[in-house]
Design an enzyme around this catalytic site. Structure first.
Site, PDB file in Angstrom:
ATOM      1  N   HIS B 128      60.285  39.978  43.689  1.00 38.93           N
ATOM      2  CA  HIS B 128      60.891  38.664  43.961  1.00 38.93           C
ATOM      3  C   HIS B 128      62.415  38.848  43.803  1.00 38.93           C
ATOM      4  O   HIS B 128      62.859  39.694  43.030  1.00 38.93           O
ATOM      5  CB  HIS B 128      60.363  37.674  42.921  1.00 38.93           C
ATOM      6  CG  HIS B 128      60.763  36.253  43.128  1.00 38.93           C
ATOM      7  ND1 HIS B 128      62.018  35.791  42.832  1.00 38.93           N
ATOM      8  CD2 HIS B 128      60.065  35.177  43.573  1.00 38.93           C
ATOM      9  CE1 HIS B 128      62.080  34.490  43.088  1.00 38.93           C
ATOM     10  NE2 HIS B 128      60.905  34.096  43.553  1.00 38.93           N
ATOM     11  N   ASP B 205      57.944  41.586  35.103  1.00 41.67           N
ATOM     12  CA  ASP B 205      58.066  40.221  35.604  1.00 41.67           C
ATOM     13  C   ASP B 205      56.653  39.661  35.694  1.00 41.67           C
ATOM     14  O   ASP B 205      55.887  40.013  36.589  1.00 41.67           O
ATOM     15  CB  ASP B 205      58.741  40.257  36.982  1.00 41.67           C
ATOM     16  CG  ASP B 205      58.738  38.904  37.683  1.00 41.67           C
ATOM     17  OD1 ASP B 205      58.131  37.952  37.153  1.00 41.67           O
ATOM     18  OD2 ASP B 205      59.324  38.807  38.772  1.00 41.67           O
ATOM     19  N   GLN B 208      53.916  35.580  37.954  1.00 39.47           N
ATOM     20  CA  GLN B 208      52.671  35.238  38.643  1.00 39.47           C
ATOM     21  C   GLN B 208      51.433  35.495  37.797  1.00 39.47           C
ATOM     22  O   GLN B 208      50.321  35.155  38.216  1.00 39.47           O
ATOM     23  CB  GLN B 208      52.556  36.030  39.956  1.00 39.47           C
ATOM     24  CG  GLN B 208      53.616  35.687  40.984  1.00 39.47           C
ATOM     25  CD  GLN B 208      53.565  34.223  41.392  1.00 39.47           C
ATOM     26  OE1 GLN B 208      52.533  33.561  41.282  1.00 39.47           O
ATOM     27  NE2 GLN B 208      54.691  33.700  41.848  1.00 39.47           N
ATOM     28  N   LYS B 231      54.766  27.838  35.960  1.00 39.46           N
ATOM     29  CA  LYS B 231      53.737  28.512  36.748  1.00 39.46           C
ATOM     30  C   LYS B 231      52.469  28.699  35.910  1.00 39.46           C
ATOM     31  O   LYS B 231      51.553  29.411  36.312  1.00 39.46           O
ATOM     32  CB  LYS B 231      54.245  29.861  37.255  1.00 39.46           C
ATOM     33  CG  LYS B 231      55.368  29.753  38.299  1.00 39.46           C
ATOM     34  CD  LYS B 231      55.729  31.118  38.825  1.00 39.46           C
ATOM     35  CE  LYS B 231      57.103  31.167  39.447  1.00 39.46           C
ATOM     36  NZ  LYS B 231      57.164  30.712  40.826  1.00 39.46           N
ATOM     37  N   CYS B 369      61.384  34.301  48.777  1.00 37.76           N
ATOM     38  CA  CYS B 369      62.285  35.063  47.900  1.00 37.76           C
ATOM     39  C   CYS B 369      61.852  36.525  47.813  1.00 37.76           C
ATOM     40  O   CYS B 369      61.877  37.126  46.728  1.00 37.76           O
ATOM     41  CB  CYS B 369      62.360  34.450  46.497  1.00 37.76           C
ATOM     42  SG  CYS B 369      62.997  32.785  46.488  1.00 37.76           S
TER      43      CYS B 369
END
Lengths: 147, 411
Positions: B128, B205, B208, B231, B369
């Site tokens: 991303h 990261d 998600q 999220k 993104c």
């Protein structure tokens, strides 16, 4: 907006323009060009403008975008050919005000009127206005440099 | 299928939607934009509402009871987050605005002081922008090299390409746990093992994966982990940065102001240690309270059942879309989260999303993104359907039907 209404607008102007856009080709030799780019959705058109003094002799565009932005750019290219630069600036301002601020638009101009109807579709405003705004900014900058 | 561990609560697939008030406001909504943000669980909304109604005060400042209570709740959440991700101590947990800020903190407040011309940082092509641009900018500023791990044809990370990218000038590997475009699950343990063998720290990261795919940071041995509340059924504007114990002292203040200082003199200021040196100004207290409630909700879920459910939906969606003439589904990774990206020949994703919206289906259209990955795949933009625990098989069928109808109309 209801689905049938959306379909009607697409059938009336968008689909045909999307399939057969006006002057959809690269014109590397054009005297002026600018990039209409929306990095959020990936729409990217180069606008090629051929000037004869202060008049736009021909306008072409090429790139990738949704049916709405392609149709909108196609209409823009067709309308501005033969116009003096100052009239194009006024024309772009009129259309952007019609879309953004609900200002009146010539009801006899079906293509502009249909495009402007999409103003109720808030999520697509950028698609309609991308090339108009890019062209307006380009011409305003050009005007400033020639002052 | 029961999605709750505690069967006394008896929340199942059929009634878990009741926990999300948005669906009672919009009964026909087919919400398939969970990779952008999930919907909010009722207890999270109530917790924030209660805080503002009954407990509102700032933290770490006042000696009065309300402030002391707020401070206790705030710090209790730090402990809860630490427990949630398997950190050894709440002192490893910093609250941030979200994943993007967490990553930027590591770039600016950790790596900037270490990176020298000729050094390198390794990321993957599937990052991303939030886990790409901070490293790109830092490398450009310093004169370091940004190295990119490629992907295989099916959208999996090309793990074999990682080792040659690592050398004695590599200062960090930053990689996503799940691709926000392809849904690819990356082999984080293998990446970390390869990087650590060369003494290189690793940032994950987890934007998600934060909610449904819990990662035990101690077990996987990562150095930094970033995720967002919104999220994970929690509030907007709150996120987490986990930092390994040994690296905490290398994280310097990110913004300056009150709340992070030990001693302010005319010529110099002494700062509190991490994580308190990242709390300049008044922190997002209701965000932390809301995050705490969202974690309570998530912890009570039978996450194995939830993951099976979400992956089942994305598998069904992927297979059904692939069967439609003119539809291309991106990637065929070996293991995926609940994300499916696709495009339709001759129909731009924005037009697709507009028509789906008329069928009350909310999807994301655009570049997500992830422009480096789309450029690599030579795809301008996609439609993305992303699933969560409250989505159903019927919603997948609704989406597939709507796509077929659109193609019929368009041609």
């Amino acid at each position: 907006m209801k689905k049938e209404e959306l379909k009607r607008i697409y059938r009336q102007q968008i689909l045909e323009r999307n399939k057969n856009p006006y002057h959809f080709e690269k014109r590397e030799g054009a005297t002026g060009h600018c990039l209409a780019n929306n990095p959020i959705c990936g729409d990217k058109f180069t606008l090629y403008l051929d000037f004869n003094h202060d008049n736009i002799r021909s306008a072409h565009f090429y790139g990738f975008g949704c049916a709405l932005s392609k149709a909108s750019t196609s209409i823009l290219m067709e309308k501005i050919e033969g116009m003096p630069q100052k009239d194009v600036i006024a024309f772009c301002k009129m259309f952007l005000a019609a879309v953004r601020e609900n200002q009146p638009i010539d009801p006899k101009d079906l293509s502009l009127e249909t495009l402007a109807q999409m103003r109720d579709y808030q999520g697509r405003l950028d698609c309609i206005t991308l090339s108009w705004e890019t062209l307006l900014n380009h011409l305003l900058k050009k005007e400033m440099h020639t002052l | 299928m029961a999605l709750y561990k505690n069967t006394m609560k008896s929340f199942s697939l059929s009634n878990i939607r009741e926990r999300f008030p948005i669906f009672s406001q919009h009964p026909g909504l087919v919400y398939l934009d969970n990779a952008a943000t999930t919907q909010r669980v009722d207890t999270m909304i109530e917790a924030m509402d209660t805080f503002y109604h009954k407990q509102n005060a700032t933290v770490h400042r006042g000696v009065y009871e309300l402030s002391a209570t707020a401070s206790q709740s705030f710090e209790a959440c730090r402990t809860k987050v630490a427990d949630f991700i398997g950190a050894t101590s709440p002192g490893n947990i910093a609250f941030t605005k979200g994943t993007t800020e967490s990553i930027n903190i590591v770039a600016s407040s950790f790596l900037r002081r270490k990176l020298r011309p000729g050094d390198n940082v390794v990321v993957s092509i599937m990052e991303h922008h939030a886990n790409f641009i901070p490293w790109q900018m830092l490398c450009r500023e310093v004169g370091a090299e940004l190295r990119i791990i490629p992907i295989s044809g099916n959208g999996d990370l090309d793990l074999g390409a990682l080792e040659p990218l690592l050398d004695n000038r590599t200062r960090l590997v930053a990689i996503t746990h799940i691709s926000n475009l392809l849904g690819t699950f990356n082999p984080i343990e293998e990446v970390i093992a390869l990087a650590h063998a060369k003494g290189v720290p690793v940032l994950i990261d987890a934007a998600q994966s934060g909610a449904l795919y819990p990662m035990d940071v101690t077990q996987v041995d990562c150095d930094f982990l970033a995720f967002s509340g919104h999220k994970a059924f929690g509030p907007f504007g709150i996120g987490v940065l986990y930092t390994r114990q040994e690296l905490k002292a290398d994280i310097h203040p990110y913004t300056y102001g009150g709340g992070i200082v030990q001693n302010v003199m005319l010529d110099v200021t002494d700062f509190k240690p991490y994580p308190y040196n990242l709390d300049a100004g008044t922190p997002n207290i209701p965000g932390v309270i809301g995050l705490s409630a969202a974690i309570d909700f998530t912890r009570d879920l039978d996450r194995k059942a939830c993951v099976e459910h979400v992956q089942g939906l994305s598998h069904l969606c992927r297979n059904e879309l692939k069967r439609i003439n003119g539809v291309k589904v991106l990637g065929e990774p070996l293991k995926t989260g609940g994300i499916v990206s696709f495009y339709i020949d001759d129909i731009h994703p924005h037009d697709v999303a507009s028509f789906l919206d008329e069928d009350h289906i909310a999807v994301r259209a655009g570049v997500h993104c992830a422009q480096p990955l789309l450029d690599h795949l030579d795809v301008a933009a996609t439609v993305r359907a992303s699933f969560s625990i409250y989505n159903t098989k019927e919603e997948v069928e609704h989406l597939v039907h709507a796509v077929k109808e659109l193609i019929k109309f368009w041609r």
